[in-house]
Design a protein around this motif. Structure first.
Motif, PDB file in Angstrom:
ATOM      1  N   GLN A 122      -5.848   6.511   4.308  1.00 18.17           N
ATOM      2  CA  GLN A 122      -5.699   5.073   3.748  1.00 18.17           C
ATOM      3  C   GLN A 122      -7.160   4.452   3.948  1.00 18.17           C
ATOM      4  N   PHE A 170      -0.802   2.941   0.181  1.00 17.43           N
ATOM      5  CA  PHE A 170      -1.844   1.778   0.385  1.00 17.43           C
ATOM      6  C   PHE A 170      -1.433   0.537  -0.286  1.00 17.43           C
ATOM      7  N   LYS A 218       1.277  -1.040   1.528  1.00 15.41           N
ATOM      8  CA  LYS A 218       0.737  -1.555   2.886  1.00 15.41           C
ATOM      9  C   LYS A 218       0.200  -2.856   2.944  1.00 15.41           C
ATOM     10  N   LEU A 269      -4.279   0.960   9.392  1.00 17.99           N
ATOM     11  CA  LEU A 269      -4.344   1.889   8.358  1.00 17.99           C
ATOM     12  C   LEU A 269      -4.932   3.291   8.882  1.00 17.99           C
TER      13      LEU A 269
END
Length: 288
Positions: free
Chosen positions: A22, A58, A61, A18
């Motif tokens: 994030q 995020f 992700k 990250l």
């Protein structure tokens, strides 16, 4: 993404991948835990000190398609952790070794404590608001499955007595479910019951009612992480963990009785067109 995947573990797995921004979100989510279930996209971005776009990226992700998908996955995971998978609790040996009279006394005390704890924590203002909302509704929709159905039947009989338009939503044919909800709108109120094991479809209905139909929602459940809870305008929490059975319906039944009693007092003396017709139809009560 699998709704039962542990999102906390997933965050830890990819934490090193990250960005710094994030990681702010990750740190906040790991710290907050199931409280994330109650936050909107805007609220989460503000709490984490990032933009809404960053929060959405995020979530992607992590493998979710959107922020809503992330919240749903988080809720389903939490529910999977806390929901019982059996009707009767497994550790009953201690109770079996006791005299029946002692056990009976303990069960009775436990049921009384469930009610006492519920009504101590449940704000009177919430009950008053719920009763007012129901009395003003064009139609009341009652939603629930499993053990909630007897409680819903009681609720429906009380609303019938008060001459209020009410309908129990049936899940016997999911192909007809959209048709059964299509006439609802902003003037209607849904009372949604949700207890372990939580049914995901109840949460989906609550989401659709809120987002697509703009109806008001009163949710009666045992935990704020139950599927429909985050969509509720009024949340009424009941203690339902029984001594032997995972779910005791004593408190929800009592709550319905209290709520409809309050409604009866409110409508008393406020003669509606339907109530005015009752004397004209009273002869139907006589057996022929």
């Amino acid at each position: 993404m699998d709704g039962m995947k542990n999102p906390m573990e997933r965050i830890r797995e990819i934490y090193e991948q990250l960005s710094n921004t994030q990681r702010k979100i990750a740190d906040f989510v790991l710290k907050t835990g199931d409280g994330v279930c109650f936050l909107s996209l805007t609220q989460l971005s503000q709490e984490a000190g990032v933009t809404s776009v960053t929060v959405v990226n995020f979530c992607k992700k992590l493998g979710y398609s959107s922020f809503s998908d992330f919240k749903k996955g988080f809720q389903y995971y939490i529910q999977g952790v806390i929901s019982p998978r059996h009707v009767v609790k497994s550790d009953l040996a201690d109770y079996q070794a006791r005299p029946e009279e002692d056990f009976l006394q303990q069960v009775m005390a436990h049921e009384m404590n469930l009610m006492s704890d519920t009504f101590t924590c449940l704000g009177k203002e919430s009950l008053i608001q719920a009763a007012e909302l129901l009395c003003k509704a064009r139609r009341v929709y009652l939603v629930g499955k499993g053990l909630s159905l007897p409680v819903i039947d009681l609720f429906l009989s009380r609303l019938d007595f008060l001459c209020l338009d009410a309908k129990k939503v049936s899940f016997d044919n999911l192909n007809l479910l959209p048709n059964r909800l299509a006439n609802a709108g902003p003037e209607d109120v849904f009372v949604v019951f949700s207890f372990p094991n939580y049914s995901p479809i109840i949460g989906e209905v609550a989401h659709s009612v809120k987002e697509q139909l703009s109806s008001r929602i009163i949710c009666i459940t045992d935990k704020p992480t139950a599927p429909p809870a985050c969509y509720a305008d009024i949340l009424l929490l009941c203690q339902t963990s029984g001594l032997v059975y995972y779910n005791s319906m004593t408190t929800p039944t009592s709550l319905v009785t209290i709520l409809t009693s309050l409604m009866a007092v409110k409508v008393q003396g406020q003669a509606s067109p339907a109530q005015e017709k009752i004397p004209q139809l009273a002869y139907l009560r006589k057996e022929t």
